[in-house]
Design a protein around this motif. Sequence first.
Motif, PDB file in Angstrom:
ATOM      1  N   TRP A 109      -9.904   6.641 -10.729  1.00 36.94           N
ATOM      2  CA  TRP A 109      -8.991   5.953  -9.836  1.00 36.94           C
ATOM      3  C   TRP A 109      -8.974   6.714  -8.513  1.00 36.94           C
ATOM      4  O   TRP A 109      -8.705   7.901  -8.474  1.00 36.94           O
ATOM      5  CB  TRP A 109      -7.595   5.927 -10.437  1.00 36.94           C
TER       6      TRP A 109
ATOM      7  N   VAL B  99      -7.499   6.671  -4.597  1.00 35.24           N
ATOM      8  CA  VAL B  99      -6.606   6.081  -3.617  1.00 35.24           C
ATOM      9  C   VAL B  99      -7.127   6.454  -2.247  1.00 35.24           C
ATOM     10  O   VAL B  99      -7.246   7.629  -1.923  1.00 35.24           O
ATOM     11  CB  VAL B  99      -5.159   6.582  -3.787  1.00 35.24           C
TER      12      VAL B  99
ATOM     13  N   SER C 246     -12.425   1.981  -9.662  1.00 38.36           N
ATOM     14  CA  SER C 246     -11.187   1.378  -9.171  1.00 38.36           C
ATOM     15  C   SER C 246     -10.771   2.081  -7.896  1.00 38.36           C
ATOM     16  O   SER C 246     -10.924   3.290  -7.766  1.00 38.36           O
ATOM     17  CB  SER C 246     -10.065   1.517 -10.207  1.00 38.36           C
ATOM     18  N   GLU C 247     -10.241   1.313  -6.976  1.00 38.20           N
ATOM     19  CA  GLU C 247      -9.835   1.900  -5.706  1.00 38.20           C
ATOM     20  C   GLU C 247      -8.728   1.063  -5.099  1.00 38.20           C
ATOM     21  O   GLU C 247      -8.747  -0.166  -5.173  1.00 38.20           O
ATOM     22  CB  GLU C 247     -11.029   1.946  -4.747  1.00 38.20           C
ATOM     23  N   GLU C 248      -7.715   1.712  -4.544  1.00 34.10           N
ATOM     24  CA  GLU C 248      -6.704   1.017  -3.774  1.00 34.10           C
ATOM     25  C   GLU C 248      -6.984   1.278  -2.297  1.00 34.10           C
ATOM     26  O   GLU C 248      -6.965   2.425  -1.850  1.00 34.10           O
ATOM     27  CB  GLU C 248      -5.293   1.479  -4.126  1.00 34.10           C
TER      28      GLU C 248
ATOM     29  N   THR D 192      -6.064   0.742   1.609  1.00 41.11           N
ATOM     30  CA  THR D 192      -4.947   0.458   2.504  1.00 41.11           C
ATOM     31  C   THR D 192      -5.456   0.383   3.932  1.00 41.11           C
ATOM     32  O   THR D 192      -6.213   1.253   4.364  1.00 41.11           O
ATOM     33  CB  THR D 192      -3.868   1.553   2.399  1.00 41.11           C
TER      34      THR D 192
ATOM     35  N   SER E 117      -2.494  -3.610   1.680  1.00 36.38           N
ATOM     36  CA  SER E 117      -3.273  -2.951   0.640  1.00 36.38           C
ATOM     37  C   SER E 117      -3.919  -3.963  -0.294  1.00 36.38           C
ATOM     38  O   SER E 117      -3.539  -5.134  -0.346  1.00 36.38           O
ATOM     39  CB  SER E 117      -2.379  -2.005  -0.181  1.00 36.38           C
TER      40      SER E 117
ATOM     41  N   LEU F  80      -6.101  -3.873  -4.363  1.00 37.14           N
ATOM     42  CA  LEU F  80      -6.716  -3.185  -5.487  1.00 37.14           C
ATOM     43  C   LEU F  80      -8.147  -3.672  -5.608  1.00 37.14           C
ATOM     44  O   LEU F  80      -8.399  -4.882  -5.642  1.00 37.14           O
ATOM     45  CB  LEU F  80      -5.941  -3.500  -6.771  1.00 37.14           C
TER      46      LEU F  80
ATOM     47  N   ALA G 291      -0.769  -7.383  -6.767  1.00 37.40           N
ATOM     48  CA  ALA G 291      -2.176  -7.270  -7.146  1.00 37.40           C
ATOM     49  C   ALA G 291      -2.353  -7.090  -8.651  1.00 37.40           C
ATOM     50  O   ALA G 291      -3.212  -7.721  -9.273  1.00 37.40           O
ATOM     51  CB  ALA G 291      -2.824  -6.107  -6.400  1.00 37.40           C
TER      52      ALA G 291
ATOM     53  N   ASN H 139      -2.524  -7.465  -1.883  1.00 38.23           N
ATOM     54  CA  ASN H 139      -1.075  -7.586  -1.982  1.00 38.23           C
ATOM     55  C   ASN H 139      -0.536  -8.369  -0.803  1.00 38.23           C
ATOM     56  O   ASN H 139      -0.948  -8.150   0.339  1.00 38.23           O
ATOM     57  CB  ASN H 139      -0.419  -6.202  -2.007  1.00 38.23           C
TER      58      ASN H 139
ATOM     59  N   GLN I  36       6.344  -3.609  -2.974  1.00 33.93           N
ATOM     60  CA  GLN I  36       5.501  -3.543  -4.165  1.00 33.93           C
ATOM     61  C   GLN I  36       5.689  -4.724  -5.111  1.00 33.93           C
ATOM     62  O   GLN I  36       4.902  -4.911  -6.032  1.00 33.93           O
ATOM     63  CB  GLN I  36       5.771  -2.245  -4.935  1.00 33.93           C
TER      64      GLN I  36
END
Length: 313
Positions: A10, A12, A33-35, A37, A46, A48, A74, A98, A105
């Motif tokens: 993961w 960020v 996986s990456e968020e 922004t 942002s 996901l 998301a 999102n 959130q």
Amino acid sequence: MNSINAAGFWVVACIAVAACESLAQPARAEIASEEVTIIQGGRQRSALIRVPSSYVPSKPAPLVLVFHGGGGNAANAERTTSMRAQAEKHGLIVAYPNGTGVLKQTLLTWNTWNCCGYAMQNDVDDVGFVRELIATLKRRYSIDTRRIFATGLSNGAMLSYRLACEMSDQIAAIAPVAGALNTDSCAPREPVSVAIFHGTSDQHVRYDGGRNTKQFPGAKPRDDKSVNDAFSTWTKIDKCQPSAPTQYAPSVRKTECSNGEHGSEVVLYSIEGQGHAWPGGTPGLRNGNVDPPSQQISATEVMIDFFLRHPRQ
């Protein structure tokens, strides 16, 4: 900040627009996986991102944008669609953006003509956000620019319609689920293939249009255009040839319009008796389904097949 979970790595990554150009593509181990922004329109936005294990930078991958319903986020969109297995199977990069809202959130919405909530009331530039998100992902990953697709549920479906109307230079095909094309001014510059999924008993976005008879607490009543209006609008845009409806499954009626400009196609799946839900999905509001979803068709599987058959020409 990195941590390891059972699904892989993961990461960020907060990417300011001005800094994106200098970022190299991350190593394979870093991108399960990456968020992501970005800053767009003065707002921090942002998404996901899920990347298949088969991804290699030398082979451009299709991109699927999946938009949550009004009040979701998301993570909710990922649960709603169960897209991850299909993405892994077909080598797709999937982005779950999102929306915006007071709580940042949760309870997030999209600005789609006459819907919905915070995003509409504050005239949020969601089309601009999607453009910037695609540009950012193209800098991060090797994206097949002929195969960028969009889908979503309810308010998210409405955004996929809006993107097809306003971003036909990038969006090859869309698959709105339980949404409405609430505009009289959809004028894409290029054909866009469209696969529509809608339950005939939907009371939140009614199949035959008109005032929604069910709504979430605090939401204002809204008049929607009918599903047939959306189908008819896109058949005219794509200049395709409609055929008589056929029975796809015992409670699923399929209406096709084929041989459109640049190979475009419009398909409508009418799910008899289904309410406001993602066909083939898991029951429960946490999974994005207000009503029980039909199990006679998997919207996710059908739309992925549809997407891959309809790249931009």
